[in-house]
Design a protein around this motif. Structure first.
Motif, mmCIF file in Angstrom:
data_model
loop_
_atom_site.group_PDB
_atom_site.id
_atom_site.type_symbol
_atom_site.label_atom_id
_atom_site.label_comp_id
_atom_site.label_asym_id
_atom_site.label_seq_id
_atom_site.Cartn_x
_atom_site.Cartn_y
_atom_site.Cartn_z
ATOM 1 N N SER A 59 0.808 -1.213 0.000
ATOM 2 C CA SER A 59 0.000 0.000 0.000
ATOM 3 C C SER A 59 0.847 1.273 0.000
ATOM 4 O O SER A 59 0.327 2.365 -0.228
ATOM 5 C CB SER A 59 -0.915 0.022 1.223
ATOM 6 N N LEU A 250 -8.302 1.306 5.113
ATOM 7 C CA LEU A 250 -6.852 1.119 5.232
ATOM 8 C C LEU A 250 -6.480 0.742 6.658
ATOM 9 O O LEU A 250 -5.684 -0.172 6.894
ATOM 10 C CB LEU A 250 -6.127 2.399 4.814
ATOM 11 N N LEU A 262 -4.656 1.429 -1.156
ATOM 12 C CA LEU A 262 -5.733 2.278 -0.642
ATOM 13 C C LEU A 262 -6.999 2.084 -1.487
ATOM 14 O O LEU A 262 -7.000 2.336 -2.694
ATOM 15 C CB LEU A 262 -5.295 3.746 -0.693
#
Length: 337
Positions: A59, A250, A262
């Motif tokens: 991420s 998240l 995300l």
């Protein structure tokens, strides 16, 4: 409200960027968006743009932090650029001194070096980064002292020198989410930045201990504090709360250890999290200011009044790039409008 506006206009505002990867995006696209965000933040009058070191997270693509700092510094002209932070236990102080000495040589007067003692990753990855180095809580102050030695002019006759780096004016900042780094920053006379965007519990205790222990230094004659907070601003409270669901998803991935890029916002988090997870995330994200310009202004002003920090650093986990730019535009209008 006028009193609040006056307060916000008297302090500095900055950006913390984790170089997030949005679902459906690539690492290259994510880096380009972060560079574009830095350029926009500069145009809005933000003081500094910091990038944080994280590893083994799909991420986030901020693992090679000094390289990204260089990319941002090259694409901007006036905004300060730095680390929020370099996780010092992952690196030999000499390497950090050389890297940031090189950055300061290329972009003089614009480079900050924020330092943290957390690994910025899981324990297995930390071991892979550090190999045979075994760091304890006592090594962090020693490593900071070693780093300061490499930057000092007086080190010019030493057997080991940081070139470039030696003699350069690169301000150090200590980062923390507990009281340990707060006391250490005070004793060393360094500015202190608290990670209240994900670890709100000890904010007020850390600020108090920092001020109580502060001893003036060559770099910092008076205490200087920064608080990092989540801000998601939009045209309306309703839209901002909708955008916030990306951050909530998240955070859910963090506590479940199922971290992914995300995600886009959703209509509701109901059915995605359990009640205990909701409570845990709300506690973790306590210092999140979400809403319209008026809402964010009122809440940030109250936060400033309660903490008396010198600077507010904003991190915004927003899925759509244009919405993220708009959020920073709204924040910029609070101190520069």
């Amino acid at each position: 409200m006028k009193e609040y506006m006056g307060n916000l206009k008297k302090i500095k505002f900055s950006v913390l960027d984790l170089v997030p990867v949005a679902e459906g995006s690539t690492p290259r696209q994510s880096i380009k968006k972060s560079v574009a965000l830095a350029q926009y933040a500069e145009s809005l009058g933000f003081e500094r743009f910091w990038i944080s070191e994280h590893h083994n997270m799909e991420s986030l693509v901020s693992s090679a932090t000094p390289i990204l700092i260089g990319q941002v510094a090259e694409a901007t002209k006036t905004i300060r650029v730095g680390s929020g932070g370099i996780m010092l236990p992952n690196h030999a102080p000499l390497i950090v001194a050389e890297q940031f000495g090189t950055l300061e040589t290329l972009y003089p007067g614009r480079i900050d070096l924020g330092l943290g003692r957390a690994p910025g990753t899981d324990q297995q990855t930390a071991q892979a980064l550090r190999r045979n180095r075994s760091e304890t809580v006592h090594d962090f102050p020693k490593d900071i002292g070693e780093l300061q030695t490499y930057f000092a002019k007086e080190n010019s006759n030493a057997a080991v020198r940081a070139i470039p780096g030696e003699g350069l004016d690169i301000p150090l900042y200590l980062l923390g989410s507990s009281t340990f780094s707060a006391q250490l920053a005070g004793l060393k006379g360094l500015p202190y930045a608290f990670a209240s965007h994900f670890a709100p519990t000890h904010l007020h205790d850390a600020l108090r201990l920092y001020h109580q222990n502060f001893e003036p230094s060559k770099q910092c004659g008076a205490p200087y504090t920064i608080a990092c907070v989540n801000v998601i601003a939009a045209e309306t409270d309703e839209k901002a709360r909708h955008l916030e669901t990306s951050l909530q998803q998240l955070a859910l991935g963090i506590i479940r250890n199922t971290r992914k890029p995300l995600p886009p916002p959703v209509k509701s988090m109901d059915g995605l999290w359990h009640e205990m997870e909701k409570v845990q995330i709300q506690k973790m994200m306590y210092y999140s200011f979400v809403g319209s310009r008026e809402t964010v202004e009122k809440e940030l002003s109250a936060f400033l009044k309660a903490t008396q920090v010198n600077e507010i650093m904003v991190v915004s986990h927003i899925y759509d790039h244009e919405d993220r730019l708009k959020s920073y535009e709204i924040v910029g209008s609070l101190f520069n409008g």
